[in-house]
Design a protein around this motif. Structure first.
Motif, mmCIF file in Angstrom:
data_model
loop_
_atom_site.group_PDB
_atom_site.id
_atom_site.type_symbol
_atom_site.label_atom_id
_atom_site.label_comp_id
_atom_site.label_asym_id
_atom_site.label_seq_id
_atom_site.Cartn_x
_atom_site.Cartn_y
_atom_site.Cartn_z
ATOM 1 N N UNK A 106 0.819 -1.184 0.000
ATOM 2 C CA UNK A 106 0.000 0.000 0.000
ATOM 3 C C UNK A 106 0.874 1.264 0.000
ATOM 4 N N UNK A 107 1.940 1.254 0.792
ATOM 5 C CA UNK A 107 2.846 2.393 0.838
ATOM 6 C C UNK A 107 3.534 2.587 -0.512
ATOM 7 N N UNK A 108 3.867 1.477 -1.173
ATOM 8 C CA UNK A 108 4.505 1.572 -2.492
ATOM 9 C C UNK A 108 3.557 2.217 -3.497
ATOM 10 N N UNK A 109 2.307 1.824 -3.477
ATOM 11 C CA UNK A 109 1.307 2.388 -4.388
ATOM 12 C C UNK A 109 1.127 3.885 -4.123
ATOM 13 N N UNK A 110 1.124 4.256 -2.861
ATOM 14 C CA UNK A 110 0.988 5.658 -2.486
ATOM 15 C C UNK A 110 2.201 6.469 -2.962
ATOM 16 N N UNK A 111 3.392 5.905 -2.813
ATOM 17 C CA UNK A 111 4.612 6.587 -3.257
ATOM 18 C C UNK A 111 4.624 6.748 -4.776
ATOM 19 N N UNK A 112 4.229 5.719 -5.501
ATOM 20 C CA UNK A 112 4.170 5.784 -6.963
ATOM 21 C C UNK A 112 3.122 6.802 -7.404
ATOM 22 N N UNK A 113 1.982 6.785 -6.744
ATOM 23 C CA UNK A 113 0.924 7.749 -7.060
ATOM 24 C C UNK A 113 1.379 9.183 -6.820
ATOM 25 N N UNK A 114 2.088 9.402 -5.740
ATOM 26 C CA UNK A 114 2.600 10.731 -5.421
ATOM 27 C C UNK A 114 3.615 11.182 -6.463
ATOM 28 N N UNK A 115 4.497 10.278 -6.871
ATOM 29 C CA UNK A 115 5.495 10.599 -7.880
ATOM 30 C C UNK A 115 4.835 10.940 -9.216
ATOM 31 N N UNK A 116 3.854 10.167 -9.622
ATOM 32 C CA UNK A 116 3.151 10.419 -10.880
ATOM 33 C C UNK A 116 2.393 11.747 -10.839
ATOM 34 N N UNK A 117 1.826 12.078 -9.711
ATOM 35 C CA UNK A 117 1.119 13.352 -9.560
ATOM 36 C C UNK A 117 2.096 14.515 -9.707
ATOM 37 N N UNK A 118 3.252 14.394 -9.075
ATOM 38 C CA UNK A 118 4.265 15.450 -9.170
ATOM 39 C C UNK A 118 4.731 15.631 -10.617
ATOM 40 N N UNK A 119 4.980 14.547 -11.307
ATOM 41 C CA UNK A 119 5.412 14.619 -12.708
ATOM 42 C C UNK A 119 4.311 15.242 -13.563
#
Length: 149
Positions: free
Chosen positions: A1-14
């Motif tokens: 779940x934390x990995x998905x949240x981190x990936x989602x955050x990175x994609x949002x920033x990009x």
């Protein structure tokens, strides 16, 4: 779940960064088109009404906007302020004067190039060029650099 949240955050920033860059590019293109249109309209108005006109930067800065006035008495005919200040570097800081026939006038007028500069960068993707004959062209050159101004 934390990995998905981190990936989602990175994609949002990009995505937000890409959107901001796209927004700046579109704004620069709109400024270039407005400036080219205003120069053409001023040249045409001078010829149609057979009166000399002056096209000048607001407060000495093309990036704030421009104004058109009659040369004879200085009466302001039109003024356009940019909604968002833009860095515009001109090959000459002079105003542009159009004769009663719509041709640029002035001692030694060799044309003017206005580079619409990228925000936070040295590049200029859009240029508005007024030739010595009075022809206005809009050019795109992604490799062109804005001179310090």
């Amino acid at each position: 779940m934390m990995s998905a949240l981190a990936i989602g955050s990175l994609l949002t920033h990009v995505g937000v960064t890409a959107y901001a860059r796209l927004s700046d590019t579109l704004q620069q293109a709109a400024v270039a088109q407005d400036l080219a249109h205003a120069l053409r309209a001023t040249r045409n108005q001078a010829a149609l009404q057979q009166q000399a006109l002056t096209f000048s930067p607001l407060e000495g800065d093309w990036g704030k906007g421009w104004r058109v006035s009659r040369e004879r008495d200085g009466q302001l005919l039109r003024e356009q302020r940019l909604a968002r200040p833009t860095r515009i570097v001109a090959s000459s800081n002079r105003e542009v004067r159009f004769s009663q026939r719509g041709a640029p006038i002035g001692v030694g007028f060799v044309g003017i190039t206005l580079d619409i500069c990228q925000r936070g960068g040295p590049g200029s993707q859009h240029q508005v060029v007024l030739s010595p004959s009075g022809r206005v062209s809009l050019r795109s050159d992604e490799g062109r650099r804005c001179a310090e101004g």
